[in-house]
Each structure stands twice: as structure tokens, then as C-alpha cells.
Scaffold this motif. Structure first.
Motif, PDB file in Angstrom:
ATOM      1  N   TYR A  68      12.563  37.974 -37.043  1.00  0.00           N
ATOM      2  CA  TYR A  68      11.637  36.878 -36.715  1.00  0.00           C
ATOM      3  C   TYR A  68      10.390  37.415 -36.006  1.00  0.00           C
ATOM      4  O   TYR A  68      10.394  38.534 -35.475  1.00  0.00           O
ATOM      5  CB  TYR A  68      12.347  35.834 -35.845  1.00  0.00           C
ATOM      6  CG  TYR A  68      13.321  34.990 -36.649  1.00  0.00           C
ATOM      7  CD1 TYR A  68      14.633  35.434 -36.874  1.00  0.00           C
ATOM      8  CD2 TYR A  68      12.930  33.794 -37.239  1.00  0.00           C
ATOM      9  CE1 TYR A  68      15.525  34.689 -37.640  1.00  0.00           C
ATOM     10  CE2 TYR A  68      13.820  33.037 -38.006  1.00  0.00           C
ATOM     11  CZ  TYR A  68      15.104  33.496 -38.211  1.00  0.00           C
ATOM     12  OH  TYR A  68      15.979  32.755 -38.980  1.00  0.00           O
ATOM     13  N   GLN A 102       6.153  29.853 -36.923  1.00  0.00           N
ATOM     14  CA  GLN A 102       7.271  30.794 -37.006  1.00  0.00           C
ATOM     15  C   GLN A 102       7.025  31.728 -38.194  1.00  0.00           C
ATOM     16  O   GLN A 102       6.355  31.330 -39.157  1.00  0.00           O
ATOM     17  CB  GLN A 102       8.584  30.036 -37.212  1.00  0.00           C
ATOM     18  CG  GLN A 102       9.828  30.904 -37.238  1.00  0.00           C
ATOM     19  CD  GLN A 102      11.095  30.104 -37.471  1.00  0.00           C
ATOM     20  OE1 GLN A 102      11.684  30.156 -38.549  1.00  0.00           O
ATOM     21  NE2 GLN A 102      11.526  29.330 -36.488  1.00  0.00           N
ATOM     22  N   LYS A 104       9.137  35.136 -40.463  1.00  0.00           N
ATOM     23  CA  LYS A 104      10.349  35.957 -40.534  1.00  0.00           C
ATOM     24  C   LYS A 104      10.402  36.686 -41.872  1.00  0.00           C
ATOM     25  O   LYS A 104       9.788  36.271 -42.863  1.00  0.00           O
ATOM     26  CB  LYS A 104      11.592  35.090 -40.380  1.00  0.00           C
ATOM     27  CG  LYS A 104      11.795  34.006 -41.428  1.00  0.00           C
ATOM     28  CD  LYS A 104      13.089  33.253 -41.147  1.00  0.00           C
ATOM     29  CE  LYS A 104      13.316  32.091 -42.079  1.00  0.00           C
ATOM     30  NZ  LYS A 104      14.605  31.400 -41.832  1.00  0.00           N
ATOM     31  N   TRP A 116      22.300  30.505 -47.444  1.00  0.00           N
ATOM     32  CA  TRP A 116      21.636  29.496 -46.607  1.00  0.00           C
ATOM     33  C   TRP A 116      22.093  28.172 -47.203  1.00  0.00           C
ATOM     34  O   TRP A 116      21.660  27.806 -48.298  1.00  0.00           O
ATOM     35  CB  TRP A 116      20.108  29.611 -46.640  1.00  0.00           C
ATOM     36  CG  TRP A 116      19.559  30.803 -45.914  1.00  0.00           C
ATOM     37  CD1 TRP A 116      19.400  32.071 -46.406  1.00  0.00           C
ATOM     38  CD2 TRP A 116      19.086  30.848 -44.560  1.00  0.00           C
ATOM     39  NE1 TRP A 116      18.869  32.903 -45.433  1.00  0.00           N
ATOM     40  CE2 TRP A 116      18.667  32.172 -44.297  1.00  0.00           C
ATOM     41  CE3 TRP A 116      18.974  29.894 -43.536  1.00  0.00           C
ATOM     42  CZ2 TRP A 116      18.134  32.579 -43.054  1.00  0.00           C
ATOM     43  CZ3 TRP A 116      18.437  30.277 -42.304  1.00  0.00           C
ATOM     44  CH2 TRP A 116      18.043  31.614 -42.073  1.00  0.00           C
ATOM     45  N   HIS A 119      19.911  22.518 -46.571  1.00  0.00           N
ATOM     46  CA  HIS A 119      19.390  22.012 -45.298  1.00  0.00           C
ATOM     47  C   HIS A 119      17.916  21.660 -45.452  1.00  0.00           C
ATOM     48  O   HIS A 119      17.287  21.988 -46.468  1.00  0.00           O
ATOM     49  CB  HIS A 119      19.545  23.066 -44.192  1.00  0.00           C
ATOM     50  CG  HIS A 119      18.673  24.275 -44.391  1.00  0.00           C
ATOM     51  ND1 HIS A 119      18.993  25.298 -45.271  1.00  0.00           N
ATOM     52  CD2 HIS A 119      17.472  24.600 -43.853  1.00  0.00           C
ATOM     53  CE1 HIS A 119      18.034  26.205 -45.247  1.00  0.00           C
ATOM     54  NE2 HIS A 119      17.092  25.809 -44.409  1.00  0.00           N
ATOM     55  N   ASP A 121      14.340  22.076 -43.072  1.00  0.00           N
ATOM     56  CA  ASP A 121      13.907  22.867 -41.916  1.00  0.00           C
ATOM     57  C   ASP A 121      13.467  21.996 -40.748  1.00  0.00           C
ATOM     58  O   ASP A 121      13.726  22.316 -39.581  1.00  0.00           O
ATOM     59  CB  ASP A 121      12.744  23.789 -42.320  1.00  0.00           C
ATOM     60  CG  ASP A 121      13.194  24.918 -43.237  1.00  0.00           C
ATOM     61  OD1 ASP A 121      12.334  25.574 -43.834  1.00  0.00           O
ATOM     62  OD2 ASP A 121      14.429  25.129 -43.343  1.00  0.00           O
ATOM     63  N   TYR A 124      15.536  21.105 -37.674  1.00  0.00           N
ATOM     64  CA  TYR A 124      15.677  22.133 -36.624  1.00  0.00           C
ATOM     65  C   TYR A 124      14.492  22.041 -35.685  1.00  0.00           C
ATOM     66  O   TYR A 124      14.643  22.074 -34.473  1.00  0.00           O
ATOM     67  CB  TYR A 124      15.772  23.528 -37.264  1.00  0.00           C
ATOM     68  CG  TYR A 124      17.074  23.738 -37.989  1.00  0.00           C
ATOM     69  CD1 TYR A 124      17.252  23.299 -39.291  1.00  0.00           C
ATOM     70  CD2 TYR A 124      18.159  24.309 -37.333  1.00  0.00           C
ATOM     71  CE1 TYR A 124      18.464  23.447 -39.943  1.00  0.00           C
ATOM     72  CE2 TYR A 124      19.388  24.468 -37.979  1.00  0.00           C
ATOM     73  CZ  TYR A 124      19.525  24.032 -39.285  1.00  0.00           C
ATOM     74  OH  TYR A 124      20.735  24.178 -39.922  1.00  0.00           O
ATOM     75  N   TRP A 125      13.307  21.942 -36.192  1.00  0.00           N
ATOM     76  CA  TRP A 125      12.106  21.972 -35.358  1.00  0.00           C
ATOM     77  C   TRP A 125      11.968  20.662 -34.559  1.00  0.00           C
ATOM     78  O   TRP A 125      11.453  20.682 -33.434  1.00  0.00           O
ATOM     79  CB  TRP A 125      10.881  22.210 -36.248  1.00  0.00           C
ATOM     80  CG  TRP A 125      11.012  23.507 -36.987  1.00  0.00           C
ATOM     81  CD1 TRP A 125      11.621  24.645 -36.525  1.00  0.00           C
ATOM     82  CD2 TRP A 125      10.577  23.812 -38.308  1.00  0.00           C
ATOM     83  NE1 TRP A 125      11.589  25.630 -37.481  1.00  0.00           N
ATOM     84  CE2 TRP A 125      10.936  25.155 -38.576  1.00  0.00           C
ATOM     85  CE3 TRP A 125       9.894  23.093 -39.290  1.00  0.00           C
ATOM     86  CZ2 TRP A 125      10.657  25.779 -39.787  1.00  0.00           C
ATOM     87  CZ3 TRP A 125       9.589  23.722 -40.488  1.00  0.00           C
ATOM     88  CH2 TRP A 125       9.986  25.040 -40.735  1.00  0.00           C
ATOM     89  N   ASN A 186      21.140  28.194 -35.439  1.00  0.00           N
ATOM     90  CA  ASN A 186      20.068  27.680 -36.307  1.00  0.00           C
ATOM     91  C   ASN A 186      19.672  28.684 -37.376  1.00  0.00           C
ATOM     92  O   ASN A 186      18.801  28.404 -38.207  1.00  0.00           O
ATOM     93  CB  ASN A 186      18.816  27.372 -35.461  1.00  0.00           C
ATOM     94  CG  ASN A 186      19.113  26.434 -34.308  1.00  0.00           C
ATOM     95  OD1 ASN A 186      20.006  25.608 -34.405  1.00  0.00           O
ATOM     96  ND2 ASN A 186      18.390  26.582 -33.208  1.00  0.00           N
ATOM     97  N   LEU A 187      20.256  29.902 -37.308  1.00  0.00           N
ATOM     98  CA  LEU A 187      19.692  31.022 -38.066  1.00  0.00           C
ATOM     99  C   LEU A 187      20.683  31.766 -38.956  1.00  0.00           C
ATOM    100  O   LEU A 187      20.304  32.686 -39.671  1.00  0.00           O
ATOM    101  CB  LEU A 187      19.076  32.045 -37.086  1.00  0.00           C
ATOM    102  CG  LEU A 187      18.169  31.510 -35.981  1.00  0.00           C
ATOM    103  CD1 LEU A 187      17.711  32.626 -35.063  1.00  0.00           C
ATOM    104  CD2 LEU A 187      16.984  30.758 -36.575  1.00  0.00           C
ATOM    105  N   LEU A 191      25.243  27.312 -40.578  1.00  0.00           N
ATOM    106  CA  LEU A 191      24.104  26.612 -39.980  1.00  0.00           C
ATOM    107  C   LEU A 191      24.528  25.391 -39.170  1.00  0.00           C
ATOM    108  O   LEU A 191      25.466  24.678 -39.556  1.00  0.00           O
ATOM    109  CB  LEU A 191      23.133  26.152 -41.072  1.00  0.00           C
ATOM    110  CG  LEU A 191      22.121  27.150 -41.624  1.00  0.00           C
ATOM    111  CD1 LEU A 191      21.230  26.486 -42.659  1.00  0.00           C
ATOM    112  CD2 LEU A 191      21.289  27.771 -40.504  1.00  0.00           C
ATOM    113  N   ARG A 260      13.553  27.326 -27.004  1.00  0.00           N
ATOM    114  CA  ARG A 260      13.928  28.491 -27.824  1.00  0.00           C
ATOM    115  C   ARG A 260      12.863  29.579 -27.635  1.00  0.00           C
ATOM    116  O   ARG A 260      11.723  29.280 -27.254  1.00  0.00           O
ATOM    117  CB  ARG A 260      14.047  28.084 -29.301  1.00  0.00           C
ATOM    118  CG  ARG A 260      15.132  27.049 -29.562  1.00  0.00           C
ATOM    119  CD  ARG A 260      15.533  27.004 -31.009  1.00  0.00           C
ATOM    120  NE  ARG A 260      14.397  26.725 -31.896  1.00  0.00           N
ATOM    121  CZ  ARG A 260      14.465  26.821 -33.234  1.00  0.00           C
ATOM    122  NH1 ARG A 260      15.592  27.170 -33.819  1.00  0.00           N
ATOM    123  NH2 ARG A 260      13.410  26.566 -33.988  1.00  0.00           N
TER     124      ARG A 260
END
Ligand code: 6CS
Ligand code: FE
Length: 286
Positions: A68, A102, A104, A116, A119, A121, A124-125, A186-187, A191, A260
Motif C-alpha cells: 500500500y 489510496q 497499492k 478477493w 465486495h 470498496d 470500507y471507506w 479489510n485487506l 474480507l 486507519r
């Protein structure tokens, strides 16, 4: 009258922005050429050799899953984050000035790159960082060719218009990461928030699933509420993606909600100033 009727009946999108608004994603095949990709790819081993909290391993292994904060250190990925073919496109899609929220590398390693699950995103945010709205777009730059068998990303077209779908979630640490901070949930493949099976079946049955594949240098922009997933890498080839999430400057989470680390939710909300379009040409920095 005839033309107006024809226009109404023809729902094919006019251009990239309309396609993104309709589908929740925009695939740009070979956005960067081989010379440019080679310059980006040269920075991958340096990033995957880093060690620290910003490097996430596949469970129980020393196989790197993600690195990240790649835009926050000088070099090729900082240059790529401000590349006009990415940053200006993100600003156009959002209709706003944007900053890098972000970034990565997702390596999807040979013989170890894990899944993965389905989901969105933005959940999460919103839940973890307090992001006010889903005016946020991520672009995945293909640093390897993406094929049927090396773990391509799949998306449900139009799912971004469902808002935050019904999710299952869990509290606590994912198995095998008990010694890590809670945000590790979260990563990793296990998940914290995944789309509930009935909601997934409903949406995927109605809208189908698409799996954009293409040469290294292609780019996939996708909406913060676009449902997406990717499987194991079943091939002898890596599937490295460089992902940059661009948030509207006026959609930054309130500072007091940001718990975070900065490599997951940037504290620098200054608008990206697009760099040179030829940044990855021979003899240039980057
Ligand atoms: O929590 C996050 O910020 C990350 N988690 C997922 C599942 N996707 C978006 C983001 O990289
Ligand atoms: Fe995601």
C-alpha cells in the motif's frame, strides 16, 4: 422526430463518461504502450521487497499480496498516480478535483495469489474512514497481461447504482492474522465486508458478470460501489495491478474519523496536479 426516437431507442453509451455512468466501470485497452509499461514494471520488485505494516502477505506465507501507499514515495508510482491519462480521467469521471485517497500494488502471485471475494470498496471507506459519499473511483493499471487464468477482476455491470448492497460482516481478526491490527480484515482474502449471497445472486442474475481482460498497459476504472471480485491465480504468470483510488477533494473524510494508517486513507487531500503525458518515455524520470 425519427432521429429523436432512434436516439431514445439506442441506449448505447455515447462516450467513455456515459459508459462509466451506465456500467460503473470503464475499460481502456492498452492505455499505456509496452515501453511505458516496462518503465512501470521496473519499480515492482523494489516495492514488493519493502517490509512494514503497509505490506500485506497472503495468509500463513511470505507471499506478498499487496503493497500500500505506493504513490506516496518518490518514483515511478508517484509519477503514475499523477499521470494525466489516469488523474485527469478520474477527475472527468467524478466531475471534480481529485486527490489520491489510496494506492497499492496487488500482485496476485503465481501459485499463491489468493481471492478477493465479491465486495464493494466504498463500504470500507464509509465504515472504516467515514468517507461521506461514493464520489470515488479506482483505476487498476494492468502491469501484466490479464487473462482468463491469472486471476482477472470480475464486475457486475450497473451494480454501482444499487448503493451499498447488503453485506455480511464479521468483527475481530481474520484467521492467521491474529497479531496484526484489526484493519488487516479489510485487506485479506477473509474480507470483513462481503456482499451477501442473495444480493449477489439477484444482481449477477439480472445484470451478468463481466471480466475485462487485456494486455499489460490496459486500465480499468471502477466506481466505489461497483461490485467486484477476483479468483486465485491458476497460471504460471503473475497478474500485477497498480491501483490508485481518486476521491473528490470535497468528499474527504472528516479528519477525526481517520483512524486507519495514512497508507490506507491519505491525510493529504490536496488536488492532484497532472504530470507529463510522456513521463514513462525513455530517458525520462519515472
Ligand atoms: O479497506 C480498504 O481500503 C481496501 N479494502 C478493499 C476490500 N478494497 C478497497 C481497499 O483497497
Ligand atoms: Fe476492492
Amino acid at each position: 422526430m425519427a432521429n429523436q426516437l432512434a436516439d431514445r431507442l439506442d441506449d448505447s453509451p455515447r462516450g467513455p463518461a456515459e459508459q462509466y455512468a451506465r456500467d460503473g466501470f470503464l475499460f481502456l485497452d492498452s492505455l499505456f504502450d509496452e515501453e511505458e509499461v516496462a518503465a512501470m514494471r521496473a519499480a515492482v520488485p523494489v516495492a514488493t521487497a519493502e517490509r512494514g505494516e503497509h505490506v500485506v502477505f497472503e495468509v500463513g506465507t511470505d507471499t506478498v499480496r499487496s503493497v500500500y501507499g505506493i504513490h506516496a514515495r518518490d518514483g515511478a508510482f508517484a509519477e503514475l498516480a499523477r499521470h494525466p491519462r489516469l488523474a485527469a480521467t478520474a477527475a472527468t469521471l467524478l466531475g471534480a478535483d481529485v486527490y489520491v485517497y489510496q494506492s497499492k500494488l496487488n500482485t496476485k502471485a503465481v501459485f499463491g495469489g489468493d481471492v478477493w471475494p465479491w465486495h464493494q470498496d466504498y463500504v470500507y471507506w464509509r465504515n472504516e474512514d467515514g468517507m461521506p459519499s461514493p464520489r470515488v473511483v479506482t483505476v487498476a493499471v494492468f502491469l501484466d497481461d490479464v487473462t482468463d487464468v491469472n486471476g482477472p477482476m470480475s464486475l457486475i455491470p450497473g451494480s454501482h447504482r444499487r448503493g451499498v448492497m447488503e453485506h455480511d460482516s464479521y468483527a475481530g481478526h481474520p484467521t492467521g492474522y491474529e497479531d496484526r491490527p484489526l484493519w488487516i480484515a479489510n485487506l485479506v482474502a477473509q474480507l470483513k465486508y462481503t456482499i451477501r449471497k442473495d444480493a449477489f445472486v439477484r444482481e449477477a442474475t439480472q445484470a451478468g458478470i463481466v471480466t475485462p481482460k487485456g494486455r499489460a498497459g490496459s486500465a480499468l476504472f471502477f466506481h466505489g460501489n461497483a461490485a467486484h471480485a477476483s479468483p486465485h491465480n491458476l497460471s504460471p504468470l503473475p497478474r500485477t495491478l497498480a491501483l490508485f483510488t481518486y476521491n473528490a477533494v470535497d468528499n474527504a473524510p472528516p479528519a477525526e474519523r481517520l483512524h486507519r494508517p495514512a497508507f490506507l486513507a491519505s491525510r493529504d487531500t490536496s488536488a492532484v496536479v497532472p504530470g507529463d503525458d510522456d513521463a514513462f518515455r525513455r530517458g525520462r524520470t519515472g
